[in-house]
Design a protein around this motif. Structure first.
Motif, mmCIF file in Angstrom:
data_model
loop_
_atom_site.group_PDB
_atom_site.id
_atom_site.type_symbol
_atom_site.label_atom_id
_atom_site.label_comp_id
_atom_site.label_asym_id
_atom_site.label_seq_id
_atom_site.Cartn_x
_atom_site.Cartn_y
_atom_site.Cartn_z
ATOM 1 N N GLU A 118 1.451 11.754 -12.561
ATOM 2 C CA GLU A 118 2.186 11.099 -11.406
ATOM 3 C C GLU A 118 0.561 10.795 -10.382
ATOM 4 N N GLU A 119 -0.046 11.214 -10.309
ATOM 5 C CA GLU A 119 -1.526 11.076 -9.706
ATOM 6 C C GLU A 119 -2.012 10.102 -10.103
ATOM 7 N N TYR A 120 -1.504 9.278 -11.179
ATOM 8 C CA TYR A 120 -1.795 7.212 -11.250
ATOM 9 C C TYR A 120 -0.534 6.683 -11.723
ATOM 10 N N PRO A 121 -0.834 5.819 -10.397
ATOM 11 C CA PRO A 121 0.641 5.723 -10.190
ATOM 12 C C PRO A 121 0.495 4.401 -11.804
ATOM 13 N N HIS A 122 -0.605 3.996 -12.557
ATOM 14 C CA HIS A 122 -0.523 2.819 -13.288
ATOM 15 C C HIS A 122 -0.167 3.505 -14.739
ATOM 16 N N LEU A 123 -0.362 5.025 -14.986
ATOM 17 C CA LEU A 123 0.406 5.980 -15.608
ATOM 18 C C LEU A 123 1.340 5.632 -15.819
ATOM 19 N N THR A 124 1.646 6.608 -15.027
ATOM 20 C CA THR A 124 3.682 6.689 -14.384
ATOM 21 C C THR A 124 4.603 5.476 -14.705
ATOM 22 N N ASN A 125 3.694 4.433 -14.301
ATOM 23 C CA ASN A 125 4.860 3.171 -14.526
ATOM 24 C C ASN A 125 4.656 2.551 -15.922
ATOM 25 N N PHE A 126 3.372 3.358 -16.453
ATOM 26 C CA PHE A 126 3.821 3.285 -18.050
ATOM 27 C C PHE A 126 4.595 3.915 -19.040
ATOM 28 N N CYS A 127 5.018 5.609 -18.130
ATOM 29 C CA CYS A 127 5.579 5.991 -19.061
ATOM 30 C C CYS A 127 6.971 5.521 -18.622
ATOM 31 N N ASN A 128 7.140 4.722 -17.686
ATOM 32 C CA ASN A 128 8.642 4.682 -17.653
ATOM 33 C C ASN A 128 9.246 3.092 -18.188
ATOM 34 N N LYS A 129 7.871 2.748 -18.651
ATOM 35 C CA LYS A 129 8.123 1.312 -18.951
ATOM 36 C C LYS A 129 8.370 1.532 -20.667
ATOM 37 N N MET A 130 7.550 2.603 -21.045
ATOM 38 C CA MET A 130 7.905 2.598 -22.650
ATOM 39 C C MET A 130 9.099 3.489 -22.577
ATOM 40 N N MET A 131 9.622 4.468 -21.833
ATOM 41 C CA MET A 131 10.374 5.132 -21.835
ATOM 42 C C MET A 131 11.924 4.251 -22.360
ATOM 43 N N SER A 132 12.308 2.901 -21.250
ATOM 44 C CA SER A 132 12.655 2.027 -20.955
ATOM 45 C C SER A 132 13.365 1.569 -21.617
ATOM 46 N N LEU A 133 12.312 1.367 -23.263
ATOM 47 C CA LEU A 133 12.450 0.357 -24.095
ATOM 48 C C LEU A 133 13.816 1.375 -25.338
ATOM 49 N N PRO A 134 14.952 0.615 -25.980
ATOM 50 C CA PRO A 134 16.082 0.806 -25.794
ATOM 51 C C PRO A 134 15.351 1.889 -27.714
ATOM 52 N N ALA A 135 14.820 1.622 -28.443
ATOM 53 C CA ALA A 135 14.232 2.383 -29.078
ATOM 54 C C ALA A 135 13.142 3.770 -28.618
ATOM 55 N N VAL A 136 12.333 3.422 -27.863
ATOM 56 C CA VAL A 136 12.273 4.784 -27.197
ATOM 57 C C VAL A 136 13.338 6.033 -26.684
ATOM 58 N N SER A 137 13.933 4.796 -26.699
ATOM 59 C CA SER A 137 15.080 5.942 -25.290
ATOM 60 C C SER A 137 15.782 6.613 -26.242
ATOM 61 N N GLN A 138 16.337 5.482 -27.129
ATOM 62 C CA GLN A 138 17.207 6.241 -27.961
ATOM 63 C C GLN A 138 16.570 7.733 -28.959
ATOM 64 N N HIS A 139 14.969 6.848 -29.208
ATOM 65 C CA HIS A 139 14.794 8.289 -30.070
ATOM 66 C C HIS A 139 14.486 10.011 -29.299
ATOM 67 N N TYR A 140 14.058 9.705 -27.530
ATOM 68 C CA TYR A 140 13.808 11.879 -27.492
ATOM 69 C C TYR A 140 15.506 11.486 -26.636
ATOM 70 N N GLY A 141 15.994 10.317 -26.395
ATOM 71 C CA GLY A 141 17.287 10.873 -26.006
ATOM 72 C C GLY A 141 17.557 11.888 -24.781
ATOM 73 N N SER A 142 17.710 12.902 -24.389
ATOM 74 C CA SER A 142 17.742 13.883 -22.940
ATOM 75 C C SER A 142 16.234 14.679 -23.580
ATOM 76 N N LYS A 143 15.502 14.120 -24.516
ATOM 77 C CA LYS A 143 14.301 15.210 -24.027
ATOM 78 C C LYS A 143 13.183 14.970 -23.386
#
Length: 279
Positions: A254-279
């Protein structure tokens, strides 16, 4: 007689000049049709390769690894994002002892393509899946940048690895195999402190990754869409956030805004979100 010979000689000269002109014209036309490499545009070897996304997926694909993310997770993600059906075989540690002698090099993960013998090495698997799904760019400069990010991620993982494996396999680092747990934990703590100190590897590498994202500007590491570089980086950052690495703050990303945005962007992808579920 002499006049006739002169006429014939003149005729041959004219014919020769005309042939040379035709040859020169043909050469110019051929040169114009050539690309900078000197190969004719019509030459079969210069035809563009088919796009990776047009490659038919194998009828049967199995990825074998332990029931954790680890080095196979980037391959799982690429398969999920690329929408390639596969068998996600998870091996428990009890079963591993009997399976290990049957593997090519005594290690996991394994990727089995149809009826072929299983292959090892997660980096090779990732590029195979990238070509299969189009997540590995056809553009050679973009592919080079993808390889650079993947290599940097591997360097980061290697920097962290001793602080993980000292607790599991102390003999790999010159310690007794039966080193008491308390001593393992003490060594691990020192290694993690070194990783986290000013100028240590954790913030050094995170700074590199932050700058790459900032320079690229799309939210992804290369280009403007997901590549295997992103599939490699997300599990690496999730490891830092997992709380499994004592001594490394779970909120460090979270100290790195672009890395934080990247994680959020990837986790918002349906395939990624479905893969991890509530993990």
């Amino acid at each position: 007689g002499r006049s006739r010979r002169k006429m014939l000689s003149l005729g041959w000269r004219v014919a020769t000049v005309m042939l040379m002109a035709v040859a020169a014209q043909a050469f110019v036309a051929s040169a114009a049709a050539m690309n900078p490499s000197g190969m004719s545009a019509a030459s079969p070897v210069m035809r563009a390769s088919p796009q990776a996304s047009n490659i038919s997926p194998p009828s049967k694909l199995k990825l074998t690894y332990f029931d954790l993310e680890g080095v196979a997770e980037k391959v799982r993600l690429a398969l999920k994002v690329g929408d390639v059906p596969f068998e996600d075989e998870r091996v428990d540690f009890a079963s591993w002892q009997s399976l290990k002698p049957k593997t090519p090099y005594g290690q996991l993960p394994l990727l089995t393509v149809e009826e072929n013998a299983p292959v090892t090495q997660s980096a090779g698997m990732l590029r195979y899946v990238g070509r299969l799904t189009g997540l590995y760019p056809m553009d050679i400069m973009k592919a080079l940048k993808v390889d650079e990010v993947c290599g940097l991620q591997e360097d980061f993982a290697k920097a962290i690895a001793p602080s993980i494996y000292i607790d599991m396999r102390p003999h790999l680092f010159g310690y007794d195999e039966n080193l008491p747990v308390e001593q393992r934990k003490e060594i691990q703590k020192k290694l993690r402190n070194n990783l986290m100190q000013e100028g240590g590897d954790v913030r050094r590498f995170l700074g590199y990754f932050e700058d790459i994202l900032k320079d690229n500007g799309s939210g992804f590491f290369v280009g403007d869409s997901v590549t295997i570089a992103d599939c490699a980086m997300l599990p690496q950052l999730r490891q830092l956030q997992s709380g499994r690495l004592a001594g490394i703050p779970v909120n460090i990303v979270e100290e790195y805004p672009h890395l934080t945005n990247f994680c959020n962007k990837m986790m918002s992808l349906p395939a990624v979100s479905q893969h991890y579920g509530s993990k």
